[in-house]
Scaffold this active site. Structure first.
Site, mmCIF file in Angstrom:
data_model
loop_
_atom_site.group_PDB
_atom_site.id
_atom_site.type_symbol
_atom_site.label_atom_id
_atom_site.label_comp_id
_atom_site.label_asym_id
_atom_site.label_seq_id
_atom_site.Cartn_x
_atom_site.Cartn_y
_atom_site.Cartn_z
ATOM 1 N N HIS A 1 3.510 0.233 18.440
ATOM 2 C CA HIS A 1 2.949 1.131 19.477
ATOM 3 C C HIS A 1 2.279 0.289 20.559
ATOM 4 O O HIS A 1 1.157 -0.179 20.376
ATOM 5 C CB HIS A 1 1.934 2.102 18.843
ATOM 6 C CG HIS A 1 1.392 3.130 19.798
ATOM 7 N ND1 HIS A 1 1.252 4.458 19.435
ATOM 8 C CD2 HIS A 1 0.958 3.055 21.070
ATOM 9 C CE1 HIS A 1 0.757 5.135 20.458
ATOM 10 N NE2 HIS A 1 0.558 4.302 21.466
ATOM 11 N N HIS B 1 1.649 -0.212 25.045
ATOM 12 C CA HIS B 1 1.812 0.197 26.447
ATOM 13 C C HIS B 1 1.934 -1.077 27.263
ATOM 14 O O HIS B 1 0.977 -1.862 27.329
ATOM 15 C CB HIS B 1 0.603 1.016 26.911
ATOM 16 C CG HIS B 1 0.413 2.269 26.123
ATOM 17 N ND1 HIS B 1 1.037 3.451 26.428
ATOM 18 C CD2 HIS B 1 -0.303 2.501 24.998
ATOM 19 C CE1 HIS B 1 0.711 4.373 25.537
ATOM 20 N NE2 HIS B 1 -0.103 3.830 24.655
ATOM 21 N N LYS C 1 9.022 10.259 22.222
ATOM 22 C CA LYS C 1 7.573 10.407 22.123
ATOM 23 C C LYS C 1 7.134 11.786 22.563
ATOM 24 O O LYS C 1 7.488 12.256 23.649
ATOM 25 C CB LYS C 1 6.894 9.353 23.017
ATOM 26 C CG LYS C 1 5.382 9.374 22.985
ATOM 27 C CD LYS C 1 4.814 8.883 21.666
ATOM 28 C CE LYS C 1 3.312 9.101 21.571
ATOM 29 N NZ LYS C 1 2.539 7.895 21.828
ATOM 30 N N HIS D 1 1.657 11.776 19.637
ATOM 31 C CA HIS D 1 0.221 11.694 19.927
ATOM 32 C C HIS D 1 -0.357 12.995 19.382
ATOM 33 O O HIS D 1 -0.188 14.049 19.984
ATOM 34 C CB HIS D 1 -0.050 11.552 21.431
ATOM 35 C CG HIS D 1 -1.518 11.490 21.736
ATOM 36 N ND1 HIS D 1 -2.154 10.331 22.109
ATOM 37 C CD2 HIS D 1 -2.476 12.440 21.665
ATOM 38 C CE1 HIS D 1 -3.453 10.575 22.262
ATOM 39 N NE2 HIS D 1 -3.680 11.855 21.993
ATOM 40 N N HIS E 1 -1.376 6.258 15.980
ATOM 41 C CA HIS E 1 -2.804 5.907 16.087
ATOM 42 C C HIS E 1 -3.734 6.921 15.417
ATOM 43 O O HIS E 1 -4.563 7.534 16.070
ATOM 44 C CB HIS E 1 -3.208 5.651 17.545
ATOM 45 C CG HIS E 1 -2.811 6.679 18.575
ATOM 46 N ND1 HIS E 1 -2.847 8.032 18.351
ATOM 47 C CD2 HIS E 1 -2.365 6.531 19.850
ATOM 48 C CE1 HIS E 1 -2.465 8.658 19.451
ATOM 49 N NE2 HIS E 1 -2.154 7.781 20.364
ATOM 50 N N ASP F 1 -1.495 0.139 19.807
ATOM 51 C CA ASP F 1 -1.828 1.014 20.927
ATOM 52 C C ASP F 1 -2.514 0.215 22.027
ATOM 53 O O ASP F 1 -3.411 0.712 22.697
ATOM 54 C CB ASP F 1 -2.685 2.207 20.477
ATOM 55 C CG ASP F 1 -2.833 3.257 21.567
ATOM 56 O OD1 ASP F 1 -1.978 3.321 22.477
ATOM 57 O OD2 ASP F 1 -3.821 4.025 21.513
#
Ligand SMILES: NC(=O)N[C@@H](CC(=O)O)C(=O)O
Ligand SMILES: [Zn+2]
Ligand SMILES: [Zn+2]
Length: 345
Positions: free
Chosen positions: A14, A16, A100, A137, A175, A248
């Site tokens: 995970h 970004h 996602k 999420h 997460h 994350d």
């Protein structure tokens, strides 16, 4: 005492990576420690089709430093309008490995997210059929639900009905931050996995709110009470194959976090392995670290484990106050602290 720990090369399930100049600045930190990473699609605009994800993957590959072996595993951003055929096309072609689900307005970059599960039911049925994982999420966005309860309520209202309706769908609860989530995943079928971040193993909500407001400890889902942190540490170090490493890492410029309305997200890529291994060491579970970091994720996604190894040494590492990510100043997780382990190679 164990002085060095050598494990198979790990992956980060995970991350970004953002785009443009920041991508070039942050990617090397992830690529230095991890062989592969699941790349989140919450860009602006979001990555909602095969062409967009494919072009983004090319930009990531172009930003990988010379001589570094790193594979981005791409994801598709689901919206109310996602077409099941487009999902299958990109998955079959190997452009993305998962999709996602952001509940609309749950977090950074989720404004185009899904407003009701019913709107993507045909997509989810297709994903179940083709064996494509759904990454979630997991927070409700109902304004009546307290922000500290949003994950637990999501399990009851959304996740339980979803896994019941689609018994073959692979789901990663991303997460996780609560005892409820850890328990739900532990008791669920093997099709359900979860990622756990370093910050949710290290900090509770006091870190954010005691002695002044600390924007660099703010991410979503927000850190909870101490009992939740302890439950997450237990889950991560339990040896259960359902829990795996997903940092994350979510870079935001320093000035955008130190603001009246600061962005959610913690940049933990620079010292990710050092941060996690400290937890496993404190819990007397160094023997469980390779499973969490390098074996459980590939097993869940049906991918081979990596060739090669990484080595961590018991040796102090000082974390700087800021990191220069190709011109953007970002505050890393553990800024100004010292960690007891060092990533050697
Ligand atoms: N975790 C965060 O607080 N922020 C993430 C989004 C997300 O993963 O929810 C981001 O993109 O900044
Ligand atoms: Zn999220
Ligand atoms: Zn994220």
């Amino acid at each position: 005492m164990t002085e060095t720990l050598t494990i198979r090369r790990p992956d980060d399930w995970h991350v970004h990576l953002r785009d443009g100049e920041v991508l070039k600045g942050v990617l090397p930190y992830t690529a230095r420690q991890f062989a592969r990473a699941i790349v989140m699609p919450n860009l602006s605009p979001p990555m909602t089709d095969v062409a967009g994800v494919s072009a983004y993957r090319d930009r990531i590959l172009a930003a990988v430093p010379e001589g570094v072996d790193f594979t981005p595993l791409m994801t598709l951003y689901l919206t109310d309008a996602t077409d099941p055929d487009e999902v299958e096309r990109g998955f079959t072609a190997g452009v993305f490995v998962a999709a996602k689900l952001y509940p609309a307005h749950a977090t950074t970059g989720s404004a185009h997210g899904v407003t009701a599960i019913a709107n993507i039911m045909a997509v989810l049925e297709r994903m179940e059929k083709i064996g494509m994982p759904l990454l979630i999420h997991g927070e409700v966005t109902d304004s009546h639900v307290d922000i500290f309860d949003r994950e637990a309520v999501f399990i009851e209202r959304t996740l339980i009905p979803l896994v019941k309706a689609l018994p073959g769908l692979k789901v990663v609860f991303e997460h996780i931050t609560t005892e409820e989530a850890a328990q739900f995943v532990a008791e669920a079928s093997d099709r359900i996995g979860a990622t756990i971040t370093p910050q949710h193993l290290h900090i509770n909500r006091n870190a954010m709110l005691v002695g002044g407001i600390r924007p660099h400890a703010y991410c979503l889902p927000v850190a909870k009470r101490e009992k939740h942190r302890l439950a997450l540490r237990k889950a991560a170090t339990s040896g259960s194959a359902k829990f795996f490493l997903g940092t994350d890492t979510a870079p935001h410029a320093k000035h955008l976090k130190e603001a009246a309305c600061g962005c959610a997200g913690i940049f933990n890529a620079p010292y990710a392995l050092e941060s996690y291994v400290a937890v496993f060491d404190e819990e007397g579970a160094l023997d469980k670290f390779e499973g969490f970091a390098s074996l459980n994720g590939p097993a869940f996604y049906g991918m081979p484990v990596n060739e090669g190894t990484v080595t961590l040494e018991r040796m102090g590492t000082s974390v700087p106050e800021t990191v220069d990510a190709n011109g953007t100043m970002i505050v890393p997780f553990h800024a100004g602290e010292s960690l007891g382990w060092r990533f050697a190679s």
